[in-house]
Motif scaffolding. Sequence first.
Motif, PDB file in Angstrom:
ATOM      1  N   ALA A  20       0.958  -1.307   0.308  1.00 39.21           N
ATOM      2  CA  ALA A  20      -0.193   0.195   0.007  1.00 39.21           C
ATOM      3  C   ALA A  20       0.908   1.208  -0.500  1.00 39.21           C
ATOM      4  O   ALA A  20       2.038   1.125   0.373  1.00 39.21           O
ATOM      5  CB  ALA A  20      -1.265  -0.059   1.530  1.00 39.21           C
ATOM      6  N   PHE A  21       0.886   2.705  -0.930  1.00 39.32           N
ATOM      7  CA  PHE A  21       1.091   3.514  -0.607  1.00 39.32           C
ATOM      8  C   PHE A  21       0.278   4.706  -0.203  1.00 39.32           C
ATOM      9  O   PHE A  21      -0.957   5.050  -0.748  1.00 39.32           O
ATOM     10  CB  PHE A  21       2.159   4.246  -1.951  1.00 39.32           C
ATOM     11  N   HIS A  40       4.205  -5.381  -8.545  1.00 42.05           N
ATOM     12  CA  HIS A  40       3.889  -4.711  -6.803  1.00 42.05           C
ATOM     13  C   HIS A  40       2.832  -4.677  -7.019  1.00 42.05           C
ATOM     14  O   HIS A  40       2.274  -4.178  -7.956  1.00 42.05           O
ATOM     15  CB  HIS A  40       4.563  -4.364  -5.987  1.00 42.05           C
ATOM     16  N   ALA A  41       2.000  -5.025  -6.312  1.00 39.52           N
ATOM     17  CA  ALA A  41       0.055  -4.926  -6.771  1.00 39.52           C
ATOM     18  C   ALA A  41      -0.092  -3.827  -5.301  1.00 39.52           C
ATOM     19  O   ALA A  41       0.500  -4.401  -3.961  1.00 39.52           O
ATOM     20  CB  ALA A  41      -0.788  -6.478  -5.900  1.00 39.52           C
ATOM     21  N   VAL A  42      -0.348  -2.528  -6.019  1.00 40.97           N
ATOM     22  CA  VAL A  42      -0.322  -1.542  -4.947  1.00 40.97           C
ATOM     23  C   VAL A  42      -1.573  -1.131  -4.674  1.00 40.97           C
ATOM     24  O   VAL A  42      -2.736  -0.776  -6.219  1.00 40.97           O
ATOM     25  CB  VAL A  42       0.540  -0.983  -5.680  1.00 40.97           C
ATOM     26  N   THR A  43      -1.956  -0.515  -3.836  1.00 41.07           N
ATOM     27  CA  THR A  43      -3.617   0.287  -3.428  1.00 41.07           C
ATOM     28  C   THR A  43      -3.014   1.124  -2.241  1.00 41.07           C
ATOM     29  O   THR A  43      -1.735   1.550  -1.742  1.00 41.07           O
ATOM     30  CB  THR A  43      -3.861  -1.209  -2.254  1.00 41.07           C
ATOM     31  N   GLU A  69      -8.375   0.957   5.163  1.00 40.37           N
ATOM     32  CA  GLU A  69      -8.737   0.209   3.409  1.00 40.37           C
ATOM     33  C   GLU A  69      -7.496  -0.197   2.949  1.00 40.37           C
ATOM     34  O   GLU A  69      -7.526  -1.415   2.201  1.00 40.37           O
ATOM     35  CB  GLU A  69      -9.752   0.636   3.202  1.00 40.37           C
ATOM     36  N   ALA A  70      -6.818   1.193   2.108  1.00 37.02           N
ATOM     37  CA  ALA A  70      -5.607   0.753   1.509  1.00 37.02           C
ATOM     38  C   ALA A  70      -4.808  -0.305   2.234  1.00 37.02           C
ATOM     39  O   ALA A  70      -3.710  -1.523   1.828  1.00 37.02           O
ATOM     40  CB  ALA A  70      -4.704   2.187   1.573  1.00 37.02           C
ATOM     41  N   ALA A  71      -4.082  -0.081   3.596  1.00 36.97           N
ATOM     42  CA  ALA A  71      -2.872  -1.082   4.182  1.00 36.97           C
ATOM     43  C   ALA A  71      -3.678  -2.982   5.182  1.00 36.97           C
ATOM     44  O   ALA A  71      -2.785  -3.901   4.851  1.00 36.97           O
ATOM     45  CB  ALA A  71      -3.029  -0.658   5.685  1.00 36.97           C
ATOM     46  N   ARG A  72      -4.757  -2.783   4.326  1.00 35.17           N
ATOM     47  CA  ARG A  72      -5.460  -4.005   4.654  1.00 35.17           C
ATOM     48  C   ARG A  72      -4.768  -5.403   3.774  1.00 35.17           C
ATOM     49  O   ARG A  72      -4.683  -5.121   2.247  1.00 35.17           O
ATOM     50  CB  ARG A  72      -7.012  -4.467   4.389  1.00 35.17           C
ATOM     51  N   GLU A  73      -4.194  -6.508   4.182  1.00 35.40           N
ATOM     52  CA  GLU A  73      -3.620  -7.274   3.769  1.00 35.40           C
ATOM     53  C   GLU A  73      -2.579  -7.271   2.624  1.00 35.40           C
ATOM     54  O   GLU A  73      -2.001  -8.204   2.048  1.00 35.40           O
ATOM     55  CB  GLU A  73      -4.282  -8.270   2.286  1.00 35.40           C
TER      56      GLU A  73
END
Length: 302
Positions: A20-21, A40-43, A69-73
Amino acid sequence: MADSINTTRTYEPTAPRRVAFIGLGVMGLPMAGHLARAGHAVTVYNRSAAKAAAWVAEFAGASAPTPAEAAREADVVFTCVGNDDDLRSVLLGETGAFAGMKPGAILVDHTTASAEVAREMQAAAKARGLHFVDAPVSGGQAGAVNGQLTVMCGGDAAPFEAMKPVALAFSRAVTLVGEPGAGQLAKMVNQICIAGLVQGLAEAVAFGDRAGLDMKQVLDVIGKGAAQSWQMDNRGKTMVDDQFNFGFAVDWMRKDLGLVLDEARRNGAKLPVTALVDQFYADVQGLGGGRWDTSSLIKRLR
């Protein structure tokens, strides 16, 4: 946003991670872009949802309505915000990133902030079974766009080693310099060096102008000798041309030097030149130059 990152940048192979960023400013936006380009899979999360949506349109990642929510998982969560209070606001509370992170995940903070808040956030993360690395950067907007930042880190060795290959997507060097807070202290050393260098360069250019020299030619000559520096190479000729509409803003530098001087009051370091240059930057702000590049110190001398 088409020019938001250098698309010719090549990336070292590394295992794709869920990341997440949080914070898509002039630094965070291209840094998050390089993470996506590296596989990378970035949210992302940004206070301005429109900017997050534009980032997703360009890089095909995802956005979230809150830091939690961005940081989840996510395996690694990166933050790059404005100051200590901004950092607390995106990490703490029910919608903060810490609330959404899974046990063992790593929070990597690229904000230039105080060593005190870095230690505070490291303790808060540890209490939740998380890891925290303070990781301010040097290299400015150009370094972020080109994926060539220098990252100085404070924290424990294991989470540092886990985040390093991910952070290398937007960096040329990622180095652990000590315990929690040490990254922020190293960034303060960096800013002390820059303040003195820029003032010296400004005085040199102003002196050469008054002496009637062709200062672009002079900079080419002395830039091959002992006076050479990044500031001379990248800001000397723009100083000559009175161009300051790019790079690291005076307002940001004064924020950083405020952190430096606060820390010096705590640890007893004597910083007479840094304190003086901070006041010179206040003069530039008084001239209306708060958003000018830091090389605008020369405006006081003309």
